[in-house]
Design an enzyme around this catalytic site. Structure first.
Site, PDB file in Angstrom:
ATOM      1  N   GLU A   1       0.817  -1.213   0.000  1.00  0.00           N
ATOM      2  CA  GLU A   1       0.000   0.000   0.000  1.00  0.00           C
ATOM      3  C   GLU A   1       0.848   1.259   0.000  1.00  0.00           C
ATOM      4  O   GLU A   1       0.496   2.262  -0.614  1.00  0.00           O
ATOM      5  CB  GLU A   1      -0.961   0.001   1.195  1.00  0.00           C
TER       6      GLU A   1
ATOM      7  N   ASP B   1      -9.132   5.983  -2.664  1.00  0.00           N
ATOM      8  CA  ASP B   1      -8.038   6.551  -3.441  1.00  0.00           C
ATOM      9  C   ASP B   1      -8.629   7.246  -4.679  1.00  0.00           C
ATOM     10  O   ASP B   1      -9.844   7.412  -4.787  1.00  0.00           O
ATOM     11  CB  ASP B   1      -7.041   5.463  -3.830  1.00  0.00           C
TER      12      ASP B   1
ATOM     13  N   TYR C   1      -6.384   6.757   3.378  1.00  0.00           N
ATOM     14  CA  TYR C   1      -6.498   5.695   2.382  1.00  0.00           C
ATOM     15  C   TYR C   1      -5.766   4.424   2.820  1.00  0.00           C
ATOM     16  O   TYR C   1      -6.355   3.339   2.895  1.00  0.00           O
ATOM     17  CB  TYR C   1      -5.964   6.119   1.010  1.00  0.00           C
TER      18      TYR C   1
END
Length: 362
Positions: A33, A134, A116
């Site tokens: 991520e 996102d 996010y």
DNA sequence: AAGACGGGGTA
DNA sequence: TACCCAGTCTT
């Protein structure tokens, strides 16, 4: 059919199989991520594979020297991500017993994890029903539900967060969040989306009203600042000089050759006569090579970069005091901005310079 | 709310 | 060329 049902059905057919998905390894999910922030899968994939091979666990990452982490990140951009990842790993080992926090709220406290990424890790790794919004999600939600708030404003972010919380599949938050991201990346693309085969046809506000290219609403355009960089590769008995960039500027924690920056464009003939240049390398030296001007575009800056090779006959105090002396062929062992890495590779191949001895050849 | 922070892909 | 991308942090 509900939005989330259509989405999961689409996902079961078109979803991407990625090494960090459904791997049951929160550390891998976290690393992926961070790597994928503002970065495409195709660009980040190799970095991810190398990163988790080099640093297989949180403990390994925490124990690694920052230099090694930065080197692994070289060329990926947004280098603060690497430093935060390293810092967070040490935090996890020291304060969390080596286990990644398992809730959105706690994950949000780690450096480098914003709304996010915290939502992504919480839902992907721990199945917590929280949004992970996102750029893809903003786009899909704005188009399908006709949201005209701009994601760039605080009110807009809140509106999207609320909407996403309402329409998501609370039983399968990990699948829903992966699905809506993939849907945005593969089907509901930024430019001209391929709406003909889209399963959301009939449900989608933008498709019904021909507003695909108008949603999501966009913000201000950004201003680009020009900067003029003159890198000096000063040679002394097979060695050269480098420094570690500090401060708030670009390329923090990367190495570079001695740099003189000017506000305006300065031609090489004038530059090598300048006080600043002569103060750095001294009087007793020969400028043997001057590169072409390379242009590098950043999101907010336009860099104009020139490399100078200078043969020293005496060793100036300015260089000795403020820079590290390293063997010339050892420079590529350090983490450097990509433009310097390109220079090193090209220079080795003898391709980079078309002027020498300060005179243009063509 | 605005600015800073990379590098690469795409129309 | 202009825009955008699996965003976050600082001011």
């Amino acid at each position: 059919m509900l939005f989330s049902e259509l989405l999961l059905e689409w996902f079961s057919v078109h979803g991407r199989q990625l090494p960090w998905r459904n791997c049951g390894n929160p550390y891998h999910i976290w690393v992926s991520e961070v790597i994928l922030q503002q970065t495409r899968v195709s660009q980040g994939m190799d970095y991810f594979l190398r990163f988790v091979e080099q640093f297989p666990t949180v403990e390994a990452l925490a124990a690694a020297p920052l230099d090694a982490v930065m080197k692994s990140w070289q060329g990926l951009g947004y280098y603060t991500r690497a430093r935060n990842l390293h810092k967070a790993a040490q935090l996890i080992v020291n304060d969390y017993g080596g286990e990644l926090p398992n809730s959105y709220k706690e994950l949000l406290k780690l450096p480098g994890l914003g709304p996010y990424a915290a939502g992504a890790v919480a839902s992907f790794a721990f199945h917590e029903p929280v949004p992970a919004i996102d750029g893809n999600v903003y786009r899909v939600l704005a188009r399908v539900f006709g949201v005209f708030d701009s994601p760039g404003t605080g009110a807009g972010k809140k509106a999207f967060y609320t909407l996403c919380s309402e329409v998501m599949d609370h039983e399968n938050p990990h699948l829903f969040n992966q699905a809506i991201i993939d849907f945005g990346a593969l089907q509901c693309t930024p430019g001209r989306p391929d709406c003909a085969p889209c399963p959301m046809r009939g449900l989608c506000y933008a498709e019904a009203n021909g507003l695909q290219t108008s949603l999501p609403t966009k913000e201000r355009e950004l201003k680009v600042r020009p900067r003029y960089f003159h890198f000096i590769m000063a040679r002394w008995r097979g060695d050269t000089f480098i420094e570690l960039r500090q401060g708030k500027d670009i390329w923090h924690s990367l190495y570079q050759f001695p740099l003189i920056e000017t506000k305006e464009r300065v031609e090489p003939e004038d530059f090598t006569q300048s006080e600043e240049f002569q103060e750095l390398v001294g009087i007793d030296c020969t400028v043997t090579h001057i590169s072409e001007e390379k242009r590098q575009l950043l999101s907010h800056q336009e860099l104009f970069i020139r490399f100078y090779i200078v043969e020293l006959h005496t060793l100036p105090y300015a260089l000795l005091q403020d820079y590290q002396r390293v063997p010339i062929d050892g420079v590529d062992g350090y983490q450097v901005p990509i433009t310097i890495a390109n220079y090193l590779a090209a220079e080795e191949a003898g391709e980079y310079f078309r002027c020498s001895s300060g005179k243009m050849e063509d």
